[in-house]
Write a protein that holds these residues in place. Structure first.
Motif, PDB file in Angstrom:
ATOM      1  N   SER A 347      -8.192  14.839  10.196  1.00  0.00           N
ATOM      2  CA  SER A 347      -9.166  13.751  10.290  1.00  0.00           C
ATOM      3  C   SER A 347      -8.678  12.526   9.523  1.00  0.00           C
ATOM      4  O   SER A 347      -8.758  11.391  10.022  1.00  0.00           O
ATOM      5  N   TYR A 348      -8.145  12.742   8.322  1.00  0.00           N
ATOM      6  CA  TYR A 348      -7.641  11.632   7.506  1.00  0.00           C
ATOM      7  C   TYR A 348      -6.399  11.016   8.140  1.00  0.00           C
ATOM      8  O   TYR A 348      -6.239   9.784   8.160  1.00  0.00           O
ATOM      9  N   ARG A 349      -5.521  11.852   8.689  1.00  0.00           N
ATOM     10  CA  ARG A 349      -4.310  11.331   9.337  1.00  0.00           C
ATOM     11  C   ARG A 349      -4.664  10.414  10.505  1.00  0.00           C
ATOM     12  O   ARG A 349      -4.106   9.321  10.651  1.00  0.00           O
ATOM     13  N   ARG A 350      -5.635  10.862  11.341  1.00  0.00           N
ATOM     14  CA  ARG A 350      -6.044  10.030  12.485  1.00  0.00           C
ATOM     15  C   ARG A 350      -6.702   8.744  12.025  1.00  0.00           C
ATOM     16  O   ARG A 350      -6.497   7.681  12.616  1.00  0.00           O
ATOM     17  N   LEU A 351      -7.498   8.833  10.975  1.00  0.00           N
ATOM     18  CA  LEU A 351      -8.178   7.639  10.463  1.00  0.00           C
ATOM     19  C   LEU A 351      -7.165   6.605   9.981  1.00  0.00           C
ATOM     20  O   LEU A 351      -7.283   5.411  10.283  1.00  0.00           O
ATOM     21  N   LEU A 352      -6.170   7.053   9.220  1.00  0.00           N
ATOM     22  CA  LEU A 352      -5.132   6.135   8.738  1.00  0.00           C
ATOM     23  C   LEU A 352      -4.389   5.488   9.911  1.00  0.00           C
ATOM     24  O   LEU A 352      -4.101   4.284   9.903  1.00  0.00           O
ATOM     25  N   GLU A 353      -4.075   6.305  10.907  1.00  0.00           N
ATOM     26  CA  GLU A 353      -3.346   5.786  12.064  1.00  0.00           C
ATOM     27  C   GLU A 353      -4.177   4.767  12.833  1.00  0.00           C
ATOM     28  O   GLU A 353      -3.685   3.706  13.203  1.00  0.00           O
TER      29      GLU A 353
END
Length: 373
Positions: A347-353
């Motif tokens: 979830s955090y990886r997608r948000l950063l991207e």
């Protein structure tokens, strides 16, 4: 406390909703279901006061489920959740209390919980007597001022409300009247600006007096000052707590937990005051400090689950805080909760991207790689 059921066919979203609702002081999760049919079968046994229903579900959609539940209990309060805004008309056809777009945030839930509680009190006929309410101000997640009778203060002008917000942000200090003129009416000449300051201060005094506030709004030749105790607002209580507490221990942990629950969301509900960026950043840093201290205390007690809950609550409104996301992932790793680690990391990886076009830090990626082995 209101009993709530949650129906959502996607299990990760159901888990998130269950955590959000379960942490709210006015709500209690009576049941959580991925199957609307099972929710319908269990309804009479659970007897909830409200239902959070996903609209798009296989076999039986949320609107159809709401119609069936309302046929059993017409007093049931329904809140719909969806990723698509096109269902609003259908949703309100079944008298929905609200309609939330995913992902649901703590601020969304705070707003809805207030509506649910108010409706429940009116229907049950158990509203507290007005004289028992005390004047109060909520600054986090909204900007809401209630008077001695418990009712909302109706400000005579928007600038009156903004002036009150500014004086609350900088209490117990003399604020230069020319500074107020420049902040609130930057496009006016000095004479007209000062005239507006004088009139708005007069309106503010009247509004506060009518609402039953014992705040003292004093003046000098140079400007104005608001003598305000910390007890009147959530922002004041947070500042006061951090000012006297270098750490959290058994004596103040309960107070800290209560503060974190009440001090969620952006300062003044994200109102676009030209002067508020600096004080909002200060408030955000104080929210982070409280969460960091509280999580550290729980960790010291060996209660990693509660430490994770504290960080998750904070990250509900500060999604991109790298330090707190990293700490939550470390806690998941330490507790051996690989599933929670993977969900949060992804979830955090997608948000950063999506938001910043970047990847997680090298340390986070290494930790994720070690968890996947």
């Amino acid at each position: 406390m209101l009993r709530v059921i949650i129906v959502e066919d996607e299990e990760p979203i159901l888990d998130l909703m269950e955590r959000l609702v379960g942490r709210h002081p006015m709500l209690e999760v009576a049941g959580a279901f991925t199957s609307p049919i099972e929710a319908l079968e269990r309804y009479s046994q659970l007897k909830p006061d409200a239902a959070f229903l996903d609209i798009e579900m296989p076999k039986m959609g949320g609107i159809e489920l709401a119609e069936k539940l309302k046929a059993i209990d017409e007093e049931l309060q329904v809140v719909f959740t969806t990723a698509y805004p096109g269902y609003a008309v259908d949703a309100f056809r079944v008298s929905a209390v609200d309609y939330l777009l995913k992902p649901v945030t703590p601020d969304d839930l705070e707003r809805v919980a207030g509506r649910l509680s108010k409706n429940h009190s009116l229907r049950a006929g158990n509203r507290e007597p007005a004289e028992e309410a005390v004047p109060s101000v909520r600054c986090f997640g909204t900007f809401e001022t209630r008077g001695a009778g418990g009712g909302m203060v109706n400000w005579p002008t928007r600038k009156t409300e903004e002036l009150f917000a500014y004086l609350l942000a900088y209490p117990n200090r003399l604020v230069n009247k020319w500074q107020l003129s420049d902040l609130l009416w930057p496009d006016l000449d000095e004479e007209r600006g000062l005239h507006n300051v004088h009139n708005t201060v007069y309106r503010l005094k009247k509004a506060l007096k009518a609402a039953g506030f014992s705040l003292e709004l004093g003046s000098t030749n140079e400007g104005y000052h608001l003598a305000s105790g910390a007890e009147f607002s959530d922002f004041g209580r947070l500042r006061e707590f951090l000012g006297r507490s270098a750490k959290i221990d058994g004596r103040n942990a309960a107070e800290a937990k209560k503060l974190q629950l009440s001090c969620r969301g952006t300062l003044f509900g994200g109102k676009d005051y030209a002067w508020s960026a600096g004080i909002a950043a200060e408030a955000s840093a104080q929210q982070a400090t409280l969460a960091r201290m509280l999580a550290a205390w729980h960790r010291g007690q060996g209660d990693l689950a509660s430490a994770k809950d504290v960080l998750s609550l904070y990250l509900g409104h500060e999604l991109l805080d790298e330090e707190m996301n990293a700490e939550l992932l470390r806690l998941c790793a330490e507790s051996g909760d690989a599933a929670a680690f993977c969900r949060h990391y992804e979830s955090y990886r997608r948000l950063l991207e999506d938001e910043l076009g970047i990847a997680p830090s090298a340390a986070m990626r290494e930790l994720a790689a070690s968890m996947s082995r």
